[in-house]
Write an enzyme that holds these catalytic residues in place. Structure first.
Site, PDB file in Angstrom:
ATOM      1  N   GLU A 144       0.806  -1.222   0.000  1.00 18.41           N
ATOM      2  CA  GLU A 144       0.000   0.000   0.000  1.00 18.41           C
ATOM      3  C   GLU A 144       0.840   1.274   0.000  1.00 18.41           C
ATOM      4  O   GLU A 144       0.360   2.342  -0.314  1.00 18.41           O
ATOM      5  CB  GLU A 144      -0.977   0.015   1.188  1.00 18.41           C
ATOM      6  CG  GLU A 144      -0.333   0.063   2.554  1.00 18.41           C
ATOM      7  CD  GLU A 144      -0.073  -1.335   3.104  1.00 18.41           C
ATOM      8  OE1 GLU A 144       0.045  -2.264   2.290  1.00 18.41           O
ATOM      9  OE2 GLU A 144       0.028  -1.485   4.329  1.00 18.41           O
ATOM     10  N   ASP A 148      20.330  19.904 -30.223  1.00 14.91           N
ATOM     11  CA  ASP A 148      20.788  20.776 -31.287  1.00 14.91           C
ATOM     12  C   ASP A 148      22.132  21.348 -30.862  1.00 14.91           C
ATOM     13  O   ASP A 148      22.599  21.118 -29.754  1.00 14.91           O
ATOM     14  CB  ASP A 148      19.726  21.814 -31.682  1.00 14.91           C
ATOM     15  CG  ASP A 148      19.695  23.017 -30.771  1.00 14.91           C
ATOM     16  OD1 ASP A 148      20.179  22.895 -29.644  1.00 14.91           O
ATOM     17  OD2 ASP A 148      19.179  24.056 -31.195  1.00 14.91           O
ATOM     18  N   ASP A 207      16.432  24.466 -27.556  1.00 16.63           N
ATOM     19  CA  ASP A 207      16.024  25.738 -26.965  1.00 16.63           C
ATOM     20  C   ASP A 207      15.168  26.599 -27.882  1.00 16.63           C
ATOM     21  O   ASP A 207      14.633  27.602 -27.461  1.00 16.63           O
ATOM     22  CB  ASP A 207      17.261  26.536 -26.541  1.00 16.63           C
ATOM     23  CG  ASP A 207      18.191  26.794 -27.719  1.00 16.63           C
ATOM     24  OD1 ASP A 207      17.900  26.287 -28.829  1.00 16.63           O
ATOM     25  OD2 ASP A 207      19.198  27.491 -27.540  1.00 16.63           O
ATOM     26  N   ASP A 263      12.763  23.507 -32.047  1.00 22.83           N
ATOM     27  CA  ASP A 263      13.024  22.288 -31.287  1.00 22.83           C
ATOM     28  C   ASP A 263      11.775  21.767 -30.572  1.00 22.83           C
ATOM     29  O   ASP A 263      11.740  20.620 -30.133  1.00 22.83           O
ATOM     30  CB  ASP A 263      14.115  22.545 -30.245  1.00 22.83           C
ATOM     31  CG  ASP A 263      15.427  22.962 -30.885  1.00 22.83           C
ATOM     32  OD1 ASP A 263      15.810  22.324 -31.882  1.00 22.83           O
ATOM     33  OD2 ASP A 263      16.049  23.921 -30.400  1.00 22.83           O
ATOM     34  N   ASN A 317       6.246 -13.933   3.174  1.00 29.97           N
ATOM     35  CA  ASN A 317       5.803 -14.158   4.547  1.00 29.97           C
ATOM     36  C   ASN A 317       4.301 -14.357   4.654  1.00 29.97           C
ATOM     37  O   ASN A 317       3.810 -15.218   5.384  1.00 29.97           O
ATOM     38  CB  ASN A 317       6.231 -12.989   5.436  1.00 29.97           C
ATOM     39  CG  ASN A 317       7.676 -13.125   5.846  1.00 29.97           C
ATOM     40  OD1 ASN A 317       8.367 -14.021   5.368  1.00 29.97           O
ATOM     41  ND2 ASN A 317       8.129 -12.244   6.708  1.00 29.97           N
ATOM     42  N   ASN A 341       2.145  -5.632   9.582  1.00 30.89           N
ATOM     43  CA  ASN A 341       2.092  -4.823   8.374  1.00 30.89           C
ATOM     44  C   ASN A 341       2.480  -3.379   8.641  1.00 30.89           C
ATOM     45  O   ASN A 341       3.244  -2.763   7.898  1.00 30.89           O
ATOM     46  CB  ASN A 341       0.665  -4.904   7.816  1.00 30.89           C
ATOM     47  CG  ASN A 341       0.536  -4.204   6.494  1.00 30.89           C
ATOM     48  OD1 ASN A 341       1.273  -4.504   5.580  1.00 30.89           O
ATOM     49  ND2 ASN A 341      -0.373  -3.253   6.417  1.00 30.89           N
ATOM     50  N   ASP A 386       5.702  -1.436   7.195  1.00 33.17           N
ATOM     51  CA  ASP A 386       5.557  -0.175   6.464  1.00 33.17           C
ATOM     52  C   ASP A 386       6.487   0.887   7.035  1.00 33.17           C
ATOM     53  O   ASP A 386       7.191   1.584   6.304  1.00 33.17           O
ATOM     54  CB  ASP A 386       4.112   0.343   6.551  1.00 33.17           C
ATOM     55  CG  ASP A 386       3.199  -0.353   5.560  1.00 33.17           C
ATOM     56  OD1 ASP A 386       3.718  -1.145   4.747  1.00 33.17           O
ATOM     57  OD2 ASP A 386       1.984  -0.105   5.590  1.00 33.17           O
TER      58      ASP A 386
HETATM   59  N1  LIG Z   1      17.892  35.222 -38.020  1.00 29.12           N
HETATM   60  C1  LIG Z   1      18.252  34.518 -39.087  1.00 29.12           C
HETATM   61  N2  LIG Z   1      18.462  35.100 -40.268  1.00 29.12           N
HETATM   62  C2  LIG Z   1      18.793  34.372 -41.326  1.00 29.12           C
HETATM   63  N3  LIG Z   1      18.957  33.068 -41.339  1.00 29.12           N
HETATM   64  C3  LIG Z   1      18.771  32.407 -40.193  1.00 29.12           C
HETATM   65  C4  LIG Z   1      18.410  33.090 -39.005  1.00 29.12           C
HETATM   66  N4  LIG Z   1      18.272  32.180 -38.024  1.00 29.12           N
HETATM   67  C5  LIG Z   1      18.551  31.004 -38.568  1.00 29.12           C
HETATM   68  N5  LIG Z   1      18.846  31.104 -39.871  1.00 29.12           N
HETATM   69  C6  LIG Z   1      19.206  30.026 -40.787  1.00 29.12           C
HETATM   70  O1  LIG Z   1      18.467  28.858 -40.460  1.00 29.12           O
HETATM   71  C7  LIG Z   1      19.345  27.805 -40.105  1.00 29.12           C
HETATM   72  C8  LIG Z   1      18.738  26.951 -39.022  1.00 29.12           C
HETATM   73  O2  LIG Z   1      18.491  27.716 -37.875  1.00 29.12           O
HETATM   74  P1  LIG Z   1      19.148  27.353 -36.494  1.00 29.12           P
HETATM   75  O3  LIG Z   1      20.616  27.425 -36.595  1.00 29.12           O
HETATM   76  O4  LIG Z   1      18.493  28.157 -35.456  1.00 29.12           O
HETATM   77  O5  LIG Z   1      18.707  25.837 -36.375  1.00 29.12           O
HETATM   78  P2  LIG Z   1      19.050  24.829 -35.211  1.00 29.12           P
HETATM   79  O6  LIG Z   1      18.515  23.525 -35.621  1.00 29.12           O
HETATM   80  O7  LIG Z   1      18.567  25.407 -33.932  1.00 29.12           O
HETATM   81  O8  LIG Z   1      20.613  24.791 -35.263  1.00 29.12           O
HETATM   82  P3  LIG Z   1      21.651  24.605 -34.091  1.00 29.12           P
HETATM   83  O9  LIG Z   1      21.908  23.156 -34.025  1.00 29.12           O
HETATM   84  O10 LIG Z   1      22.826  25.384 -34.564  1.00 29.12           O
HETATM   85  O11 LIG Z   1      21.070  25.173 -32.831  1.00 29.12           O
HETATM   86  C9  LIG Z   1      20.637  28.480 -39.683  1.00 29.12           C
HETATM   87  O12 LIG Z   1      21.732  27.642 -39.861  1.00 29.12           O
HETATM   88  C10 LIG Z   1      20.668  29.667 -40.614  1.00 29.12           C
HETATM   89  O13 LIG Z   1      21.191  29.289 -41.861  1.00 29.12           O
HETATM   90 MG   LIG Z   2      19.168  25.969 -32.105  1.00 29.07          MG
END
Ligand SMILES: Nc1ncnc2c1ncn2[C@@H]1O[C@H](COP(=O)(O)OP(=O)(O)OP(=O)(O)O)[C@@H](O)[C@H]1O
Ligand SMILES: [Mg+2]
Length: 845
Positions: free
Chosen positions: A291, A333, A594, A598, A662, A687, A691
């Site tokens: 429990e 990423d 972030d 993502d 038991n 029991n 516990d």
């Molecule tokens: N503000 C911006 N102006 C122009 N191009 C951009 C901008 N932000 C991102 N990009 C383009 O888009 C692509 C992907 O964006 P970003 O790098 O944020 O992706 P990610 O998957 O988060 O990459 P990372 O693994 O580097 O974090 C970049 O590599 C860049 O070429």
């Molecule tokens: Mg990123």
């Protein structure tokens, strides 16, 4: 200001009203509420939260426990004892009952409270205008009438009206199921359906492009999302641990019902006193049930959450701790995880790689005028830029992750230019010419080759690149469409340095040593991903790109994800597909990210991880938030998750092998003996003491080898352990039985006293063997809490059985040889259990 204005129900179509009308009705203005008025409204409307509050939860818990059939049985048993005049039993059953329920609720309440406080510390905030100034407040503090500022990546905190907007697009899929972003603006709207109200924003949706100012109309449970949130919450799939424990619980429940009914019928068939037989069966059922399992789970997890908080990992969903420990694959990423969060602009160069001020200037115009989320790249471009600008902003095509570029329309004197910047491939695919000495040359194959060469040279040095291109646009053409982003003239590159974190190599090595496979899923160029991965010791050179993933079916992708550790130029949906593919392959998968891009992957993973500075949507989707964007804190989190799991498993093993064994022997003994092996009251006492002895388990220390590899719930191993240990326990119970009955010729009371002693001593002491896979004295010392609770419970048992209160529970003084014999049996049992344990665990490894 009146607090008496009317806030109507969620199905009221507030978007039919005008902005001015609504502002008046809600007693608000464009400059926001005063803090004083907001405080007053918070009292009236309550916090802007979807979940039920805690007060109800405690009552609910009490209710749930009282509805528990076993508790109901116990209450019935108490009633029967009371009516039949056995007040001793009556009071003791009640005491046992109250104690175990209170213990459960109080412990769980404290644990959840602590976890809740942690969750609160990473609550999503919104930018709201109070006393005429924008402040960031936790969304729970928002009230109807508040003016909220939204940017890309923000979650809409409550339902309300768009007052002002620019390029506003929302992801409303959570409400409508519609995957494509919905455009929003402040034009009046007569739509009947909320889904068509282009001037209304709803809680739970998120801004994918543009920005807005909104007026909050409905908060908390009165929002549309509030109405469906409970349904969504119920949809969170149980973790492997929860599932396992549930299945185990069901198994135990079935066995318990079967066993108690069997014993009851057998007793009644052999003409034993009905009342006593019923009480015996009831007590047996109580003794068989683990429990405290829910309490132990919550307390262990909450304690884990508190320890992880000290390591800078905040847990939002408690059960994710187990998943973190079980995690076999971690994807993340690149930016901010492997590299320093601070990107810097090394230089701006033309198409051949020669330094260019023109490229720098136009890149700055683009970054300054874009209104989407400021990425680290934009910050870097604008970093050393102090002077103002003589350009005027005329329009924008906002960034999105499938185009990977963005354009702004800027005007200076007679010139109107569309300035595009983005991933070099994206910009080049939209370009038809290259600027050479102020003149546009058609972009032919030979020029393309030379640009590629310049790009590769820079990429190979680990630089990140953005391409910059322009196009002249006739003055007055401000209504941009994506078609305008064609026929560009390519100028050159922005070159960024984003060096790996100094300690990322150590973290990568540590996580790998913990048996976690690491994979990078990035939106960046393959060459950059490969370079950074190589620099931190992520070996593999094989890169799968988004373009290649687009060609693969889900099954094809699932076949590939095993060997590939680096993914480049991946869009948000593909990030999610990769996670799903890994899950399909049976990996417990984590994702750390972030950005807005993502969020889908964070959501799809078993363990979604984000960082404190991340966008709202990423943090909202995550199960855990890292206070430092650092893989190192994660390694400790993984160990903590495994410790937590190990402690839960200790309780489960105790419950299934020692306690269950038991109770089983006692049930069988009761069929052979002419009297009960233990009185119902004694079973309940046993029991209760058992516990109490286990309350310390959540605090216990864990051997190092428990944390060196991922562990997942393994039902077969649990059952195997139960059977091996159960057999040993039964053998010694049988020995006790024979010694007492035949050896000493004990009568009922003497038998019960002796049996109780042996039973409780073996049951409590065996924790010191079961808590470790090692020989006990080679293991890490048990936590003092466990020593105190178990030895304390044992001392209490001795006191009750041998002390002045013994007659109250039906115990009698024992001859010393009998006590000695029971001690000998206990020691022999512990020795055998130790030997059997190694066998049981080896089989289960
Ligand atoms: N503000 C911006 N102006 C122009 N191009 C951009 C901008 N932000 C991102 N990009 C383009 O888009 C692509 C992907 O964006 P970003 O790098 O944020 O992706 P990610 O998957 O988060 O990459 P990372 O693994 O580097 O974090 C970049 O590599 C860049 O070429
Ligand atoms: Mg990123």
């Amino acid at each position: 200001m009146q607090a008496s204005h009317e806030v109507k129900r969620a199905d009221h179509a507030f978007w039919h009203e005008t902005a001015d009308g609504l502002l008046t009705r809600l007693g608000s203005r464009l400059t926001g509420l005063t803090q004083e008025e907001a405080d007053r409204r918070l009292q009236t409307y309550g916090p802007n939260l979807i979940e039920a509050t805690h007060g109800e939860a405690v009552l609910l818990k009490l209710g749930k426990r009282l509805l528990n059939p076993l508790v109901a049985l116990l209450i019935a048993a108490a009633a029967i004892s009371g009516i039949s005049g056995d007040f001793g039993s009556f009071f003791i059953i009640l005491a046992v009952l109250t104690l175990s329920i209170t213990l459960d609720i109080v412990q769980e309440y404290h644990a959840e409270k602590a976890a809740e406080a942690l969750r609160h510390s990473v609550a999503v905030r919104a930018e709201v205008v109070r006393d005429r100034t924008p402040v960031a407040l936790p969304v729970s503090q928002l009230v109807p009438g508040d003016i909220v500022l939204l940017r890309i990546g923000d979650l809409v905190p409550a339902d309300g009206l768009v007052l002002d907007s620019e390029n506003l697009q929302l992801d409303e899929s959570i409400l409508t199921g519609e995957p494509f972003p919905a455009r929003k603006n402040n034009a009046p709207c007569a739509a009947k359906d909320a889904a068509d109200a282009q001037n209304a924003l709803f809680a739970g949706t998120s801004v994918v492009a543009g920005k807005a100012t909104m007026l909050l109309v409905e908060t908390g449970q009165r929002t549309r999302f509030g109405a469906i949130a409970s349904a969504l919450a119920a949809n969170v799939p149980p973790t492997a641990l929860e599932q396992g424990v549930r299945r185990l619980g069901l198994l135990i429940l079935r066995l318990t019902i079967f066993l108690t009914l069997f014993v009851l019928l057998a007793h009644l068939a052999s003409d034993r006193p009905a009342m006593q037989s019923i009480l015996f069966a009831v007590a047996l059922a109580v003794g068989l049930t683990p429990e405290l399992l829910p309490m132990v789970m919550t307390v262990t997890l909450a304690r884990g959450a508190q320890r992880m908080a000290r390591q800078k990992v905040i847990v939002k969903r408690l059960s994710a701790i187990h998943d973190l420990g079980a995690m076999g694959v971690l994807c993340f990423d690149k930016t901010g995880t492997l590299t320093q969060a601070k990107i810097s602009l090394a230089e701006c160069v033309d198409w051949q790689g020669i330094k260019s001020d023109q490229v720098l200037e136009l890149a700055r115009v683009n970054s300054r005028f874009q209104t989407g989320a400021r990425s680290g790249l934009d910050d870097a471009i604008l970093a050393d830029c102090i002077a103002g600008t003589d350009w005027t902003r005329r329009g924008e095509l906002p960034f999105d992750f499938s185009r990977r570029c963005l354009s702004v329309l800027a005007e200076r004197g007679q010139d109107t230019l569309l300035v595009t910047k983005g991933a070099p491939e994206a910009v080049l695919s939209r370009a038809v010419a290259v600027e050479i000495d102020g003149l546009a040359h058609p972009l032919d194959e030979s020029l393309r080759t030379r640009i590629d060469a310049a790009q590769q040279r820079l990429n190979a040095q680990g630089f990140r690149l953005l391409g910059v291109a322009v196009k002249s646009v006739p003055a007055g053409h401000t209504a941009l469409t994506l078609d305008d982003e064609r026929g560009l003239t390519f100028l050159g590159f922005c070159v960024f340095a984003d060096p790996p974190k100094p300690d990322a190599t150590k973290a990568v090595a540590e996580l790998s040593a913990l048996g976690v496979r690491l994979k990078v899923i990035s939106g960046d160029h393959a060459a950059v991903v490969r370079h950074v991965a190589g620099a931190v010791g992520l070996g593999s050179d094989n890169v799968l790109t988004g373009a290649e993933i687009a060609e693969l079916t889900d099954a094809g992708l699932a076949a590939k994800v095993e060997q590939i550790d680096l993914f480049a130029r991946v869009d948000p949906d593909q990030k999610k597909r990769i996670i799903e593919a890994l899950r399909k392959r049976g990996h417990v998968t984590g994702f750390l990210g972030d950005g807005i891009n993502d969020a889908p992957a964070i959501h799809a993973a078993h363990v979604g991880l984000s960082v404190e500075g991340a966008t709202d949507v990423a943090r909202a989707a995550a199960d855990m938030i890292l206070l430092a964007s650092d893989l190192n804190v994660l390694a400790e989190g993984v160990r903590e998750g495994r410790r937590t799991f190990a402690n839960i498993l200790k309780y489960v093993r105790m419950g299934t092998s020692s306690n269950f064994g038991n109770m089983l022997s006692m049930a069988l003994a009761s069929l052979v003996l002419p009297f009960l092996p233990l009185l119902p009251l004694q079973i309940l006492l046993n029991n209760l003491l058992y516990d109490l002895s286990e309350i310390g388990i959540p605090f216990d220390s864990v051997d190092a080898e428990e944390t060196t590899r991922p562990h997942i719930w393994d039902m077969a191993a649990v059952l195997r352990f139960t059977i091996v240990m159960g057999v040993v326990s039964s053998l010694f119970d049988a020995a006790t039985f024979l010694i007492l009955w035949k050896g000493f010729g004990a009568g009922a009371a003497e038998f019960q006293t002796g049996w109780f002693l042996e039973s409780i001593a073996t049951q409590i002491l065996v924790i010191f063997l079961i808590r470790t896979a090692r020989v006990p004295w080679r293991s890490r010392a048990p936590h003092i809490a466990l020593v105190v609770t178990s030895l304390g419970a044992l001392a209490a048992a001795f006191f009750v059985v041998l002390g002045p209160l013994q007659s109250l529970f039906g115990f009698v003084p024992l001859p010393w040889p009998l006590v000695g014999a029971m001690a000998a049996v206990t020691v022999a049992y512990l020795a055998s259990a130790e030997v059997a344990k190694h066998f049981a665990l080896k089989q289960g490894a």
